[in-house]
Design an enzyme around this catalytic site. Structure first.
Site: not given
Lengths: 297, 297, 297, 297
Positions: B167, B174
């Site tokens: 993550k 991102e």
């Protein structure tokens, strides 16, 4: 020796002073009659003694330099030499040389470093062109360059264009060096246990790996204004930094540090960054993250 | 199946809703009694049926998560499982697992992606821990993850910590993706011949190489506010972006893009940049270059 | 509708196929007679029906494109339209348009995205030029673009040059996106607790913030070769990436991410890096640090 | 004055030599009996004269330093001072000081710059700790630092930790400076019109903006090996560069240049880059672009 000098701005005027102090006779021309020795470039050329004539050009790069070189091409004759010492892009030099060659007028390009300090300390000189011409102009270079061994302040870097190319790279490096010191300065300022930031930088000026003339200038700036409170964070860039990155792209040379330094200057001059508005908008879209309204505090 | 869920903030509450809609019974606890199903974590544990009990933890990373895991360690028993789905640093997971192991309480760490859209679209899930526990918890994961093949929205990424590590890397990516779109957006905005910037981005949403969900969000943001006039260029960063760069440094992995995206966010939040003030001061020192006085326009 | 298409390489041939499948009659010319419908561009023009004629140019940017546009300028007449769909630099478009204008021949520039997948999925189209011409050519664009709403795969981005400019920016963004995924991939690979890297990337394809078509392609590549063992780390770059950074420099737009991605490609193609040799040499000089001799292991 | 010195490696031994040459009596201890003056740290402490005792610690950072500080804590008494001059992370200093404080043993941390050249030129010193202790130790600092004004080679930078913090930042800057010169060097090497690259760098050593000690070292390296043919492009990094970037992340300070320099070193040590393999794989997927097979030439 007696040379012509076209362009008596801050740099040109200082160079005239240093040349004269070093025993070179100089006839200078500038559009500004208050500083000019003659009324026109034609008069300047006429004032030079017979034999090989040298005219140093020290005017803004681009159209102005092109215009002066063209005019000199019409006025000079076989065996004379134009020395282009401005901030031209190196690709202009081949064009200048080609333009003058049919008349037998020689061409040297010179990258000049040293800024306002050059008058006193001498100018770092990087020269491109034919060896015979470089040697013929050496008395001029020897006066302009810093005292000390010739090769510590002067280089015949290569063919036409090499002088301006070397100066361009010099300035690109300068961008990277300045940004490196600046990032370190900011890190020191950000740390509460460090209570003497100007003193820390000053302590680096002897005996350390990072000592340099730029560091001494930063120390001087902080002595004058310890918090840099009188100065904004808006930083201009000159052509050479951009040209350096352009050239790296053309040559497929990775240039992460110098380009980062250039981009930091671009960013310093932006008001609101469109890119960062877009990132803020994206975060708001996917995460419901709070954004600052424009104009908010 | 009936699980406990500690933490009913924006994410936790949405997950409870999706789990219940998917047929999972959920007893939720939150410090805020208005959203909580029970008055305490002890009550929550007591409410779970006999047999292997699962408690999903969805509270702020760091001390709060550590506190909840510790409390659960006291309340749970051999065979029960804590599922840590918050934004913890992956290095916390080994500590959590080691803390619970002596009591026979199992531990899974889950990185959860999807933000406010997860309620409707499902959440991307990255899980770390023992295979047997992952399989036991699969009914929960199957409801939370997006519809479609299990492996397109769920992964058992590896050992304890691998879920949060994955993550973290996801979020680092991102940052890079968002900055890439944002830089492109700024270039479009800067060019006068491009008169339809929002339309250009929208046209990229099908058939192009750069199509993505983030691009669709940027299109949506521009449909709501075509000039991004209502949004400032101030961009927050979460822990994961920083952790990603920290981890790259620990692992000696070059990370030029993700780090540049992170630094752009730092810069977006600065008023006057101390570094750029230092660069401006240096330019003034060596070149007599004009600087903007602080506070000048 | 019946158009001409000059250039039947990989892209052009696929576009001819898609156009014909969509009901557009196409006469194609290529220097390679095996794929060409006619023997010359003159024959191609002659084959088009009376009324406004459209010729789509899909040949290598630069001299080849310039040559074809010039030839078409001689063959076409008032009211005809040249559509330049290659990878030209946007600054060429104004020159092309100016060259054709005196004869009344219109000009549109089109950035085309989609690569080998475009045949099946449709091509993302960004168009620059006059609105009347764009509308006249719309039947062609409607067949080439992906199915779905017109504005999700097609844009009239602005004046002449805007199409290629938008495509250039698109490709610059693409560089940044690819590098962001690649950095994340390397971080996953570097971590021993992450045992399923391909599965982790696949899990990101639904429900996560980073889902995109490029991510799906990376998943596909890893399904074919899970360790990327069959592929070297040598990455070519096309003109658009370089042009994007050049343009940023011209426009003073900070571009840290896209430039970092470009430089990473440059570095990937170097054998020994001269810059890093210089850094190694410096470390040896000041610190007596060990260096690796060239050719050492 | 008579001090103890623990650690007689390359740096420690040189410092002992300089201290003795400057009139400071030194009792040195090292695990290596061939260079050690005494057989143990206990003997070293016993050898020091009554009154306030100073022991300078110059051993590897981390566990070794912690061990020596702990041992000194047991051996020293109220009023004595430990001077930690190694490459410790600044966050260790507060712990060291806190450990010694209950016994009344003072603590100073000193960042030492100068490398192998320090013996002759003196060492740049950055000190953290209480003013009274700094003043008490000044005779030692005055011998170690370069000749000249005290503040050009020595600073009391702030509280405990400030010395190592300043040294860490110094080294981070050093990374940026070296990379900036190295990028410039590569650009010069890449240009055919520049035929004297070593001479160009040498010419920059006087009168230019980029003159520095590092530049002189690069000139020296090129005089010894004009093509850097004997050196590989593999560059190690020390802890301080990484710590500098870590600290920037903790403090939200943008550090594009120093981080880029660090990442360039990471990349220099990679064989095949996983990230660039991923980019190559992506290009192959979407464009049918040729890739190099691994192991290909």
């Amino acid at each position: 020796m007696h040379i012509g000098l076209v362009g008596l701005g801050k740099m040109g005027a200082n160079m005239r002073t240093r040349l004269r102090a070093g025993g070179i006779e100089v006839t200078g021309f500038d559009r500004n009659p208050e500083v000019s020795d003659v009324a026109s470039i034609a008069e300047l050329v006429a004032a030079l003694p017979a034999g090989r004539r040298f005219v140093w050009v020290m005017v803004p790069a681009g159209d102005v330099t092109r215009g002066v070189v063209t005019e000199l091409g019409d006025l000079l004759a076989e065996g004379d030499v134009v020395i282009e010492g401005g901030n031209s892009h190196f690709s202009d030099d081949a064009a200048h040389a080609a333009q003058l060659a049919p008349r037998g007028v020689g061409y040297l390009d010179v990258g000049v470093s040293g800024g306002v300090w050059g008058l006193e300390n001498g100018y770092g000189l990087m020269v491109g062109g034919d060896t015979a011409l470089v040697e013929a102009a050496m008395p001029v270079f020897d006066v302009l360059r810093p005292e000390g061994p010739r090769d510590e302040g002067f280089v015949h870097a290569g063919a036409v264009g090499a002088g301006h190319y070397a100066k361009m790279v010099h300035n690109g490096i300068e961008y990277g060096l300045m940004q490196a010191y600046a990032e370190g300065y900011e890190l020191l300022e950000a740390k509460d246990i460090v209570t003497d930031v100007p003193g820390t930088l000053k302590a680096w000026t002897r005996g350390t790996v990072v000592r340099s003339w730029l560091l001494e200038l930063l120390v001087k700036a902080l002595e004058e204004d310890p918090e840099l409170g009188e100065i904004s964070d808006w930083v201009e860039d000159s052509g050479e930094g951009r040209w350096t990155v352009d050239e790296a792209i053309d040559s497929a040379v990775p240039l992460p540090v110098i380009s980062a330094a250039l981009f930091a200057r671009f960013a310093s001059r932006q008001g609101a960054s469109p890119a960062m508005k877009a990132v803020a908008a994206l975060r708001q879209q996917f995460g419901g993250h709070a954004v600052k309204p424009a104009g908010g505090s």
